[in-house]
Design a protein around this motif. Sequence first.
Motif, PDB file in Angstrom:
ATOM      1  N   VAL A 157       2.153 -15.864  -3.629  1.00  0.00           N
ATOM      2  CA  VAL A 157       1.397 -14.676  -3.746  1.00  0.00           C
ATOM      3  C   VAL A 157       0.444 -14.123  -2.663  1.00  0.00           C
ATOM      4  O   VAL A 157      -0.147 -14.703  -2.001  1.00  0.00           O
ATOM      5  CB  VAL A 157      -0.207 -15.152  -5.241  1.00  0.00           C
ATOM      6  CG1 VAL A 157      -0.416 -13.450  -5.404  1.00  0.00           C
ATOM      7  CG2 VAL A 157       0.845 -15.570  -6.374  1.00  0.00           C
ATOM      8  N   ALA A 158       1.291 -12.899  -2.637  1.00  0.00           N
ATOM      9  CA  ALA A 158       0.451 -12.117  -1.609  1.00  0.00           C
ATOM     10  C   ALA A 158      -0.824 -11.473  -1.780  1.00  0.00           C
ATOM     11  O   ALA A 158      -0.661 -10.282  -3.356  1.00  0.00           O
ATOM     12  CB  ALA A 158       1.276 -11.425  -0.876  1.00  0.00           C
ATOM     13  N   LEU A 159      -0.902 -10.761  -1.216  1.00  0.00           N
ATOM     14  CA  LEU A 159      -2.367  -9.480  -1.803  1.00  0.00           C
ATOM     15  C   LEU A 159      -1.821  -8.327  -0.785  1.00  0.00           C
ATOM     16  O   LEU A 159      -1.719  -8.242   0.156  1.00  0.00           O
ATOM     17  CB  LEU A 159      -3.456  -9.733  -0.769  1.00  0.00           C
ATOM     18  CG  LEU A 159      -4.175 -11.416  -1.537  1.00  0.00           C
ATOM     19  CD1 LEU A 159      -5.727 -11.378  -0.813  1.00  0.00           C
ATOM     20  CD2 LEU A 159      -4.020 -11.374  -3.267  1.00  0.00           C
ATOM     21  N   GLY A 160      -2.585  -7.556  -1.794  1.00  0.00           N
ATOM     22  CA  GLY A 160      -2.119  -5.658  -1.434  1.00  0.00           C
ATOM     23  C   GLY A 160      -3.633  -5.085  -1.739  1.00  0.00           C
ATOM     24  O   GLY A 160      -4.213  -5.315  -2.605  1.00  0.00           O
ATOM     25  N   THR A 161      -3.973  -3.943  -1.459  1.00  0.00           N
ATOM     26  CA  THR A 161      -5.085  -2.988  -0.943  1.00  0.00           C
ATOM     27  C   THR A 161      -4.253  -2.072  -1.957  1.00  0.00           C
ATOM     28  O   THR A 161      -5.473  -1.551  -2.877  1.00  0.00           O
ATOM     29  CB  THR A 161      -5.505  -2.454  -0.072  1.00  0.00           C
ATOM     30  OG1 THR A 161      -4.451  -1.283   0.292  1.00  0.00           O
ATOM     31  CG2 THR A 161      -6.071  -2.260   1.558  1.00  0.00           C
ATOM     32  N   ASP A 162      -3.304  -2.016  -2.583  1.00  0.00           N
ATOM     33  CA  ASP A 162      -3.069  -0.152  -3.096  1.00  0.00           C
ATOM     34  C   ASP A 162      -2.863   0.993  -2.878  1.00  0.00           C
ATOM     35  O   ASP A 162      -3.774   0.723  -1.010  1.00  0.00           O
ATOM     36  CB  ASP A 162      -2.608  -0.861  -4.510  1.00  0.00           C
ATOM     37  CG  ASP A 162      -1.579   0.303  -5.833  1.00  0.00           C
ATOM     38  OD1 ASP A 162      -0.903   0.534  -4.801  1.00  0.00           O
ATOM     39  OD2 ASP A 162      -1.361  -0.080  -6.641  1.00  0.00           O
ATOM     40  N   THR A 198       0.574  -1.145  -0.639  1.00  0.00           N
ATOM     41  CA  THR A 198       0.536  -0.046  -0.429  1.00  0.00           C
ATOM     42  C   THR A 198       0.941   2.262   0.233  1.00  0.00           C
ATOM     43  O   THR A 198       2.324   1.131   0.240  1.00  0.00           O
ATOM     44  CB  THR A 198      -0.872  -0.428   1.212  1.00  0.00           C
ATOM     45  OG1 THR A 198      -2.143   0.973   0.828  1.00  0.00           O
ATOM     46  CG2 THR A 198      -0.165   0.198   2.322  1.00  0.00           C
ATOM     47  N   HIS A 199       0.034   2.559  -0.036  1.00  0.00           N
ATOM     48  CA  HIS A 199       1.345   3.857  -0.237  1.00  0.00           C
ATOM     49  C   HIS A 199      -0.346   4.306   0.854  1.00  0.00           C
ATOM     50  O   HIS A 199      -1.039   4.961   0.679  1.00  0.00           O
ATOM     51  CB  HIS A 199       1.042   4.601  -1.339  1.00  0.00           C
ATOM     52  CG  HIS A 199       1.295   3.554  -2.583  1.00  0.00           C
ATOM     53  ND1 HIS A 199       2.667   4.002  -3.164  1.00  0.00           N
ATOM     54  CD2 HIS A 199       1.361   2.680  -3.583  1.00  0.00           C
ATOM     55  CE1 HIS A 199       2.717   2.917  -4.122  1.00  0.00           C
ATOM     56  NE2 HIS A 199       1.645   1.952  -3.765  1.00  0.00           N
ATOM     57  N   LEU A 200       0.389   4.556   2.260  1.00  0.00           N
ATOM     58  CA  LEU A 200      -0.664   4.969   2.775  1.00  0.00           C
ATOM     59  C   LEU A 200      -0.285   6.832   3.050  1.00  0.00           C
ATOM     60  O   LEU A 200      -1.661   7.542   2.952  1.00  0.00           O
ATOM     61  CB  LEU A 200      -0.044   4.528   4.669  1.00  0.00           C
ATOM     62  CG  LEU A 200      -0.133   3.402   5.170  1.00  0.00           C
ATOM     63  CD1 LEU A 200       0.257   3.197   6.184  1.00  0.00           C
ATOM     64  CD2 LEU A 200      -1.600   2.576   5.424  1.00  0.00           C
ATOM     65  N   GLU A 201       0.219   6.888   1.967  1.00  0.00           N
ATOM     66  CA  GLU A 201       0.242   8.952   1.810  1.00  0.00           C
ATOM     67  C   GLU A 201      -1.034   9.307   1.029  1.00  0.00           C
ATOM     68  O   GLU A 201      -1.506  10.300   1.270  1.00  0.00           O
ATOM     69  CB  GLU A 201       1.653   9.127   1.522  1.00  0.00           C
ATOM     70  CG  GLU A 201       1.764   8.913  -0.444  1.00  0.00           C
ATOM     71  CD  GLU A 201       2.926   9.115  -0.507  1.00  0.00           C
ATOM     72  OE1 GLU A 201       2.638  10.211  -0.938  1.00  0.00           O
ATOM     73  OE2 GLU A 201       3.802   8.806  -0.406  1.00  0.00           O
ATOM     74  N   PHE A 202      -1.607   8.167   0.552  1.00  0.00           N
ATOM     75  CA  PHE A 202      -3.160   8.618   0.139  1.00  0.00           C
ATOM     76  C   PHE A 202      -4.248   8.141   0.474  1.00  0.00           C
ATOM     77  O   PHE A 202      -5.864   8.384   0.223  1.00  0.00           O
ATOM     78  CB  PHE A 202      -3.246   8.039  -1.456  1.00  0.00           C
ATOM     79  CG  PHE A 202      -2.466   8.227  -2.471  1.00  0.00           C
ATOM     80  CD1 PHE A 202      -2.124   9.517  -3.128  1.00  0.00           C
ATOM     81  CD2 PHE A 202      -0.966   7.686  -2.727  1.00  0.00           C
ATOM     82  CE1 PHE A 202      -0.737   9.935  -4.136  1.00  0.00           C
ATOM     83  CE2 PHE A 202       0.225   8.090  -3.510  1.00  0.00           C
ATOM     84  CZ  PHE A 202      -0.339   9.191  -4.148  1.00  0.00           C
ATOM     85  N   SER A 203      -4.273   7.848   1.988  1.00  0.00           N
ATOM     86  CA  SER A 203      -5.624   7.249   2.546  1.00  0.00           C
ATOM     87  C   SER A 203      -6.039   8.511   3.655  1.00  0.00           C
ATOM     88  O   SER A 203      -7.694   8.352   3.646  1.00  0.00           O
ATOM     89  CB  SER A 203      -4.633   6.441   4.146  1.00  0.00           C
ATOM     90  OG  SER A 203      -3.747   5.662   4.300  1.00  0.00           O
ATOM     91  N   ASP A 204      -6.146   9.921   3.305  1.00  0.00           N
ATOM     92  CA  ASP A 204      -7.137  10.459   3.524  1.00  0.00           C
ATOM     93  C   ASP A 204      -8.042  10.947   1.680  1.00  0.00           C
ATOM     94  O   ASP A 204      -8.739  11.596   2.140  1.00  0.00           O
ATOM     95  CB  ASP A 204      -6.127  11.956   3.744  1.00  0.00           C
ATOM     96  CG  ASP A 204      -5.708  12.517   2.372  1.00  0.00           C
ATOM     97  OD1 ASP A 204      -4.937  11.603   1.360  1.00  0.00           O
ATOM     98  OD2 ASP A 204      -5.385  13.881   2.892  1.00  0.00           O
ATOM     99  N   CYS A 222      -3.395  -7.245  -6.265  1.00  0.00           N
ATOM    100  CA  CYS A 222      -4.007  -5.931  -5.561  1.00  0.00           C
ATOM    101  C   CYS A 222      -5.418  -5.908  -5.970  1.00  0.00           C
ATOM    102  O   CYS A 222      -5.720  -5.361  -7.362  1.00  0.00           O
ATOM    103  CB  CYS A 222      -3.942  -4.953  -6.052  1.00  0.00           C
ATOM    104  SG  CYS A 222      -2.006  -4.670  -5.282  1.00  0.00           S
ATOM    105  N   PRO A 223      -6.692  -6.815  -5.627  1.00  0.00           N
ATOM    106  CA  PRO A 223      -7.362  -7.412  -6.708  1.00  0.00           C
ATOM    107  C   PRO A 223      -8.482  -6.187  -7.037  1.00  0.00           C
ATOM    108  O   PRO A 223      -9.127  -6.320  -8.115  1.00  0.00           O
ATOM    109  CB  PRO A 223      -8.333  -8.334  -6.370  1.00  0.00           C
ATOM    110  CG  PRO A 223      -7.555  -9.479  -4.838  1.00  0.00           C
ATOM    111  CD  PRO A 223      -6.544  -7.475  -4.204  1.00  0.00           C
ATOM    112  N   ARG A 224      -8.805  -5.537  -6.034  1.00  0.00           N
ATOM    113  CA  ARG A 224      -9.400  -4.094  -6.377  1.00  0.00           C
ATOM    114  C   ARG A 224      -9.326  -3.293  -7.061  1.00  0.00           C
ATOM    115  O   ARG A 224      -9.775  -2.686  -7.985  1.00  0.00           O
ATOM    116  CB  ARG A 224     -10.437  -4.355  -5.054  1.00  0.00           C
ATOM    117  CG  ARG A 224     -11.845  -5.246  -4.374  1.00  0.00           C
ATOM    118  CD  ARG A 224     -12.447  -4.401  -3.436  1.00  0.00           C
ATOM    119  NE  ARG A 224     -11.325  -4.115  -2.043  1.00  0.00           N
ATOM    120  CZ  ARG A 224     -11.660  -3.327  -1.317  1.00  0.00           C
ATOM    121  NH1 ARG A 224     -12.613  -2.657  -0.975  1.00  0.00           N
ATOM    122  NH2 ARG A 224     -10.522  -3.358  -0.026  1.00  0.00           N
TER     123      ARG A 224
END
Length: 389
Positions: free
Chosen positions: A300-305, A58-64, A276-278
Amino acid sequence: VRVLTARWILPVCRPPINGGWIRIRNGVIVEMGAGAVDSAAEDLGDVALLPGLVNAHTHLEFSDRKRPVGTPGIALSQWIGQVITARGESGPIDRNSAIALGIRESAAAGVRLIGEITTPPARYPADRESPELVTFAEVLGLSPERGDERLRAAVAWNQAHQEGAWSPHAPYSTSRECIEACVAQAVGSNRPIAIHLAESPEERQLLEAGSGPLAQALLELGVWRDDAFPWRRDALAQLIDWLSRCPQALLVHGNDLRDSEIARIAPHRQMTVVHCPRTHAFFGYPAHPLQRLLAAGIRVALGTDSRASNPDLNLWSEVQYLLRHRCDLDPLAVIRMGTLSGGEALGKPMVGRLAIGCRPGFGIVACPATKLDHLYECLSQNTYSPRRI
Ligand SMILES: [Zn+2]
């Protein structure tokens, strides 16, 4: 010490246990089993007990962000321009508060470990509830000046952070020299590397022919360099070979991997493809080669991006998306992707499994099932709730 029993226990590293029990001391599993339950056991009831979740990318800096950048089906080349604009509008203070929001959201979703792409300098608040972080310092730039500047910032970050790691952003945004320098740093520091790779056919066209919509986008952004593209005909194979030298390598996306490239990754057990499925669905890419990756023995691992391409940071929703949309996959393999495989990819194999000696964090999913098929149906439908134990 607490002894817990539940209708189902999912250790992940072994098959689900119907009616098992687990003994926990200070959050650490000290004993577990199937069959007769300790008389002191506390029954959690009709639930499946799972380990904490792992968000491998993920890239938390876009979480807003309230919603993704662009509209569903947007081309990667268009999306990048819009993300750069969005990023330019936020300063370091905004970014740090977005990161804090993302950490809170992740903790509330039961995520215990995050593979975070960070843009130094950045600040990561931590308390008892916060997930563990592996922070991949992002390096990008097609010009030597920009690449060197980001590399120096990454070196400084990783000298100051024990859980630091390396992330050349993507082959379309980062020069070959810069990617090689990151590989050398990952090898020298014995730390993981992560890179966005084989994300779209546009990327392949840029690397192999030096043309196409991404080339056009780089021109429009004013960052095109004649000496940067094309690479060579087998650019992705070359990249895979470089990355295979790293102690751990996370190949993020891999949407456009071909069979020959999958075969090239397969012998390297330290390499993981992060799906990152979605986000994959947001861009409207054709079916992901998940089945072929798994059949080749690739982790294979999962991420939200990030929230720039995904509605939220709920890793369980990524698991459920696959359980609902990819009936060709073994459901247990999907659960593994959202837990243990992420832990292994991030160099923390004791996270993401219920096993003796682990402190994995716990979560429950409502499940009255008595049969395995029905268990997976419950998991695909019901919410994952983190549980403090
Ligand atoms: Zn990403």
